[in-house]
Design an enzyme around this catalytic site. Structure first.
Site, PDB file in Angstrom:
ATOM      1  N   TYR A  25      -1.123   2.609  -3.518  1.00  0.00           N
ATOM      2  CA  TYR A  25      -0.069   1.673  -3.111  1.00  0.00           C
ATOM      3  C   TYR A  25       0.424   0.841  -4.294  1.00  0.00           C
ATOM      4  CZ  TYR A  25       2.184  -2.559  -1.908  1.00  0.00           C
ATOM      5  OH  TYR A  25       3.083  -3.576  -1.934  1.00  0.00           O
ATOM      6  N   ASP A  71       2.264   1.057   2.745  1.00  0.00           N
ATOM      7  CA  ASP A  71       1.371  -0.010   3.196  1.00  0.00           C
ATOM      8  C   ASP A  71       1.496  -0.113   4.714  1.00  0.00           C
ATOM      9  OD1 ASP A  71       3.790  -1.216   3.628  1.00  0.00           O
ATOM     10  OD2 ASP A  71       3.291  -3.100   2.629  1.00  0.00           O
ATOM     11  N   GLU A 117       1.750  -7.880  -7.044  1.00  0.00           N
ATOM     12  CA  GLU A 117       1.321  -6.787  -6.172  1.00  0.00           C
ATOM     13  C   GLU A 117      -0.171  -6.827  -5.891  1.00  0.00           C
ATOM     14  OE1 GLU A 117       2.911  -4.972  -4.287  1.00  0.00           O
ATOM     15  OE2 GLU A 117       4.936  -5.326  -5.033  1.00  0.00           O
ATOM     16  N   CYS A 176      17.894  -4.690  13.548  1.00  0.00           N
ATOM     17  CA  CYS A 176      17.392  -3.650  12.634  1.00  0.00           C
ATOM     18  C   CYS A 176      18.508  -2.712  12.191  1.00  0.00           C
ATOM     19  CB  CYS A 176      16.281  -2.844  13.311  1.00  0.00           C
ATOM     20  SG  CYS A 176      15.640  -1.520  12.248  1.00  0.00           S
ATOM     21  N   GLN A 231      -3.385  -7.032   1.005  1.00  0.00           N
ATOM     22  CA  GLN A 231      -4.025  -7.649   2.193  1.00  0.00           C
ATOM     23  C   GLN A 231      -3.725  -9.122   2.341  1.00  0.00           C
ATOM     24  OE1 GLN A 231      -5.234  -5.264   3.676  1.00  0.00           O
ATOM     25  NE2 GLN A 231      -6.453  -3.989   2.383  1.00  0.00           N
ATOM     26  N   THR A 232      -2.697  -9.603   1.677  1.00  0.00           N
ATOM     27  CA  THR A 232      -2.445 -11.034   1.700  1.00  0.00           C
ATOM     28  C   THR A 232      -0.957 -11.269   1.897  1.00  0.00           C
ATOM     29  OG1 THR A 232      -4.223 -11.191   0.067  1.00  0.00           O
ATOM     30  CG2 THR A 232      -2.966 -13.186   0.492  1.00  0.00           C
TER      31      THR A 232
END
Length: 405
Positions: free
Chosen positions: A170, A188, A87, A252, A92-93
């Site tokens: 988060y 997020d 986590e 979806c 951001q990755t």
DNA sequence: AATCCGGGGCT
DNA sequence: AGCCCAGGATT
């Protein structure tokens, strides 16, 4: 009270009319949230999202996630340490970037103790290339903290996890729900996108108020059973289906419920403040001629254009000759008939866009003029000026001077 | 509330 | 080549 649509009790096989009702439920949430200011939702009130809509979301999302989830190395473990590592790396990755780093890191530091005992240098070496290197330092510090405070046993509640360095709402939510089955939400970028589309939330997601609302909605949706799967499913949906551009609505599981899709607006969400939406401010500049030149004022120190001379200007909602004349009189004591100049002038600053309207007038004698100290203004001096080159001024003032003649 | 961190994706 | 993204920490 909030929901215009009467929701029928959930029945396993959805009839077309039920789907319509559920979609309408999402839509009525949307309508409510859209109307006026952001509502102060009570997190304790589970009725904020109709339970039929909630059930339908869970019923559709769970099997989709089981069927479509991408295999990831950290999805095969129940070790809180490994989940924590994943986590933090995933902040951001993207998943594809993280995977090789994750494997390598775990081989070198298979548990909290080995990480806590390692020199920071070694940790940073394994992090090199991932970016945001503070994450590595925080991870290392947190490992040492867990080793000393929790006897190397990873803390098991959201509140405790949140205290660790490098862990915010988060990450704490992700670890608590996935590793310890605590029913806490995650929010997020993926979840924000899914929620704003599903419920047609039109508020700017950059605003803290909007984030708060989204956290509450996410919290009211998390089930007590398998909260980690739900959270991962929402993120997976955002990452693989409900993508920023060209969402794959045809695949979806929530498409029939989605309020944005119903409006064919899914690609427009989430709404975020655009750079061009910087506030527009209307400014009226007043150019008065007299035998002793034009009237100019000096900006106070400490603000925009400090110590520079300019034509007295006023921020107004609507620049009319009468209104400007009134303000001008209050500030300077000069009662002068103003004429609106046909030209307007735009000036872009980093934080706002200023629209200048010019007003001109004449004073037959060079009246003595003083600033009224009781009137709030950005100026500390005012005087008649014949030679414009004799005082310092901004490019904007030169432009105004050229325009007004 | 605003800014920084740093890489990757998108235009 | 340059803009945009968005968790956490810091100021």
């Amino acid at each position: 009270m909030l929901w215009c649509t009467k929701i029928r009790p959930w029945i396993t096989q959805n009839s077309p009319s039920e789907i319509t009702n559920l979609s309408a439920a999402a839509h009525s949430v949307a309508h409510y949230i859209r109307a006026g200011t952001i509502p102060q939702m009570k997190s304790s009130d589970p009725a904020d999202i109709p339970s039929a809509l909630k059930n339908s979301i869970h019923k559709r999302l769970a099997p989709w996630f089981q069927r479509c989830k991408r295999p990831m190395p950290w999805r095969n473990t129940s070790d809180p340490y490994a989940i924590w590592l994943s986590e933090v790396m995933l902040q951001q990755t993207q998943v594809a970037t993280v995977e090789p780093y994750y494997q390598r890191f775990l081989q070198h530091f298979p548990d909290i103790d080995s990480l806590a005992a390692a020199p920071l240098e070694e940790v940073l070496k394994l992090w090199a290339g991932l970016g945001y290197y503070r994450r590595a330092r925080s991870l290392h510090r947190a490992a040492q903290f867990i080793a000393s405070t929790y006897h190397s046993v990873f803390p098991c509640t959201y509140d405790q996890i949140l205290q660790l360095p490098g862990i915010g709402p988060y990450t704490a939510g992700a670890i608590a729900s996935i590793a310890f089955r605590e029913a806490v939400p995650v929010l997020d970028g993926n979840v924000m996108r899914v929620l704003t589309r599903l419920l047609l939330i039109q508020h700017d997601i950059a605003r803290p108020q909007t984030r708060k609302l989204l956290w509450k909605i996410a919290g009211s949706l998390v089930p007590n059973k398998n909260p980690g799967d739900f959270n991962q499913a929402m993120m997976e949906l955002g990452a693989t289906v409900c993508t920023p551009t060209r969402p794959r609505c045809e695949s979806c599981p929530l498409a029939t419920l989605c309020a944005a899709r119903r409006e064919h607006l899914q690609h427009r969400f989430p709404v975020r403040q655009s750079k061009s939406a910087t506030p527009r401010i209307s400014v009226a500049a007043v150019i008065i001629r007299s035998p002793q030149g034009r009237l100019m004022a000096r900006r106070k120190p400490g603000g925009l254009w400090e110590h520079l001379w300019e034509f007295p200007a006023f921020e107004l909602v609507r620049p009319t000759a009468a209104g400007v004349s009134k303000h001008f009189f209050a500030l300077t004591g000069l009662r002068i008939k103003l004429k609106r100049h046909p030209a307007t002038l735009a000036h872009q600053l980093t934080h706002r866009r200023m629209e200048y309207t010019l007003f001109t007038g004449r004073s037959l004698s060079a009246a003595k003029v003083e600033l009224d100290a009781k009137i709030a203004s950005p100026y500390d001096a005012v005087r008649w000026i014949t030679d414009m080159t004799s005082v310092p001024k901004s490019r904007l003032t030169e432009k105004i001077s050229a325009l007004a003649g």
